[in-house]
Write a protein that holds these residues in place. Structure first.
Motif, PDB file in Angstrom:
ATOM      1  N   GLU A 101       0.820  -1.204   0.000  1.00 13.36           N
ATOM      2  CA  GLU A 101       0.000   0.000   0.000  1.00 13.36           C
ATOM      3  C   GLU A 101       0.855   1.257   0.000  1.00 13.36           C
ATOM      4  O   GLU A 101       0.522   2.256  -0.637  1.00 13.36           O
ATOM      5  CB  GLU A 101      -0.904   0.017   1.239  1.00 13.36           C
ATOM      6  N   GLU A 139     -14.239   5.633  -1.667  1.00 15.51           N
ATOM      7  CA  GLU A 139     -13.566   6.780  -1.055  1.00 15.51           C
ATOM      8  C   GLU A 139     -13.550   7.969  -2.015  1.00 15.51           C
ATOM      9  O   GLU A 139     -13.726   9.109  -1.595  1.00 15.51           O
ATOM     10  CB  GLU A 139     -12.132   6.402  -0.670  1.00 15.51           C
ATOM     11  N   PHE A 151      -7.166  14.718   4.817  1.00 19.45           N
ATOM     12  CA  PHE A 151      -7.851  13.450   5.069  1.00 19.45           C
ATOM     13  C   PHE A 151      -7.372  12.369   4.106  1.00 19.45           C
ATOM     14  O   PHE A 151      -7.150  11.220   4.500  1.00 19.45           O
ATOM     15  CB  PHE A 151      -9.357  13.641   4.939  1.00 19.45           C
ATOM     16  N   VAL A 152      -7.185  12.732   2.842  1.00 25.39           N
ATOM     17  CA  VAL A 152      -6.742  11.764   1.844  1.00 25.39           C
ATOM     18  C   VAL A 152      -5.286  11.380   2.069  1.00 25.39           C
ATOM     19  O   VAL A 152      -4.922  10.196   2.062  1.00 25.39           O
ATOM     20  CB  VAL A 152      -6.930  12.332   0.422  1.00 25.39           C
ATOM     21  N   ARG A 210      -3.985   9.131   5.195  1.00 19.34           N
ATOM     22  CA  ARG A 210      -4.282   7.698   5.130  1.00 19.34           C
ATOM     23  C   ARG A 210      -3.154   6.915   4.473  1.00 19.34           C
ATOM     24  O   ARG A 210      -3.136   5.688   4.535  1.00 19.34           O
ATOM     25  CB  ARG A 210      -5.585   7.467   4.345  1.00 19.34           C
ATOM     26  N   GLN A 211      -2.195   7.599   3.879  1.00 15.64           N
ATOM     27  CA  GLN A 211      -1.113   6.926   3.177  1.00 15.64           C
ATOM     28  C   GLN A 211      -0.022   6.504   4.170  1.00 15.64           C
ATOM     29  O   GLN A 211       0.415   7.308   4.994  1.00 15.64           O
ATOM     30  CB  GLN A 211      -0.518   7.844   2.109  1.00 15.64           C
ATOM     31  N   ARG A 270       1.937   8.746   7.072  1.00 18.11           N
ATOM     32  CA  ARG A 270       1.840   8.421   8.504  1.00 18.11           C
ATOM     33  C   ARG A 270       3.223   8.170   9.098  1.00 18.11           C
ATOM     34  O   ARG A 270       3.495   8.535  10.245  1.00 18.11           O
ATOM     35  CB  ARG A 270       0.933   7.199   8.707  1.00 18.11           C
TER      36      ARG A 270
END
Length: 377
Positions: A160, A231, A269-270, A273-274, A278
């Motif tokens: 991911e 999403e 927000f987008v 999530r990566q 993070r």
């Protein structure tokens, strides 16, 4: 004794909720809705109860445990007496394909458990919990599942995280949001690249429009066919509610957080999530909120070497170590990612003036990455 097993389950439940399991906190716990439990004097203390049917088996207790390697699910078979150890071990063993760890719990002091019970538990990989006085203790640890959840999580994080770490080729998050918006709200019969060409003038070439669509896909907003994901549709809905207009000329040279704070919030927000983002955020939080690029790269590598290597190094086959120089860094990638984070408000420092150019002119030791002060505590 009527309801004896229900009392054992009640005792074990209270212990698990108070003391945890394997030195780790129990997050959630369910008890099987067996009639003898539902109609026992301690029924209220056993709630919440439900039919715990897992692949044809019914553990007495099902709980999630916050282990260092991730949240693991545990199934426990409870017996009112060690006399039922053989039957109990057989039942607990059948849970193993459905849970990470399986246990047999016996209301017997650890020192009084018989050798055949312990030997059989070890052989089939079932843990043993015993009751010493009013406390429960782990006598035998259960066998770990295969594959190990931590290893699978690491592999999933790489799958991911690495593409996003090395694939964002545009330096403004609004380009990716616009791609998601037009994929969802553009003319149904018009391909996405044509919609971008017609409505998003910031991307003047087909190559940059492809970067926007590919980046939106990498960020999880579009699928591999550049159709909106769940999403992506949610992001498009948010943008519509904020009156986003792809035909408008937005001030792309100014910081998005300052000129359009609502759009910046959607971008945050987008991006957060990566996994790569993070990792940067956690590393900075752990080091006072601000680091130069070489120190950030090395510190992030201590937590996740593979992801940090993909994120920062031009050649991911070399060693991530102190003293990184300009030619060691992937300057274009670092520049674009940092600009996205700065525009969105995830960093207070914009890309260094020497980044995004040739590697031999990049000065990473001067490139400071700092979190907003209100997020450092």
């Amino acid at each position: 004794m009527p309801h004896a097993e229900a009392r054992v389950v009640h005792s074990l439940k209270q212990h698990l909720l108070k003391h945890g399991l394997r030195k780790s906190r129990v997050l959630h716990l369910l008890v099987d809705a067996h009639p003898s439990y539902v109609h026992s004097p301690v029924a209220r203390g056993l709630e919440p109860m439900t039919r715990l049917t897992l692949e044809g088996t019914r553990p007495d207790i099902l709980c999630s445990v916050a282990r260092p390697e991730g949240v693991l699910v545990t199934g426990i078979e409870v017996k009112a007496s060690e006399k039922d150890w053989a039957h109990g071990l057989g039942q607990a063993h059948t849970y193993r394909p459905s849970v990470h760890h399986a246990y047999l719990a016996l209301p017997t002091p650890a020192g009084e458990l018989r050798a055949p019970t312990l030997a059989q538990a070890r052989r089939i990989g079932v843990g043993i919990l015993a009751q010493d006085s009013k406390q429960w203790v782990e006598v035998i640890a259960p066998e770990d599942p295969s594959p190990l959840p931590r290893a699978v999580s690491q592999a999933s994080a790489l799958l991911e995280g690495v593409p996003a770490a090395r694939s964002l080729q545009l330096n403004h998050p609004l380009n990716y949001l616009a791609a998601a918006f037009l994929a969802d709200r553009g003319p149904p019969s018009q391909p996405l690249l044509e919609s971008l060409a017609a409505h998003w003038e910031a991307l003047r070439t087909e190559g940059t429009r492809r970067h926007a669509a590919t980046g939106a896909s990498t960020l999880g907003l579009l699928d591999l066919d550049w159709k909106p994901t769940v999403e992506g549709r949610a992001v498009a809905d948010l943008l519509a509610a904020l009156h986003f207009d792809p035909d408008a000329r937005y001030a792309k040279r100014q910081r998005l957080l300052e000129v359009h704070p609502a759009f910046a919030a959607v971008a945050r927000f987008v991006l957060i999530r990566q996994p790569a983002v993070r990792l940067i955020h956690r590393t900075l939080m752990d080091h006072g909120g601000s680091l130069t690029l070489p120190k950030l790269a090395v510190a992030a590598g201590r937590e996740d070497l593979a992801l940090a290597t993909a994120l920062f190094l031009a050649d991911p086959s070399i060693e991530l170590k102190p003293g990184l120089r300009g030619p060691d860094i992937y300057p274009s990638n670092v520049f674009k990612l940092k600009q996205n984070l700065w525009h969105a408000g995830l960093l207070d420092t914009k890309a260094h003036g020497s980044s995004g150019k040739k590697a031999n002119v990049y000065r990473p030791e001067e490139d400071v990455w700092s979190l907003p002060r209100d997020t450092r505590s």
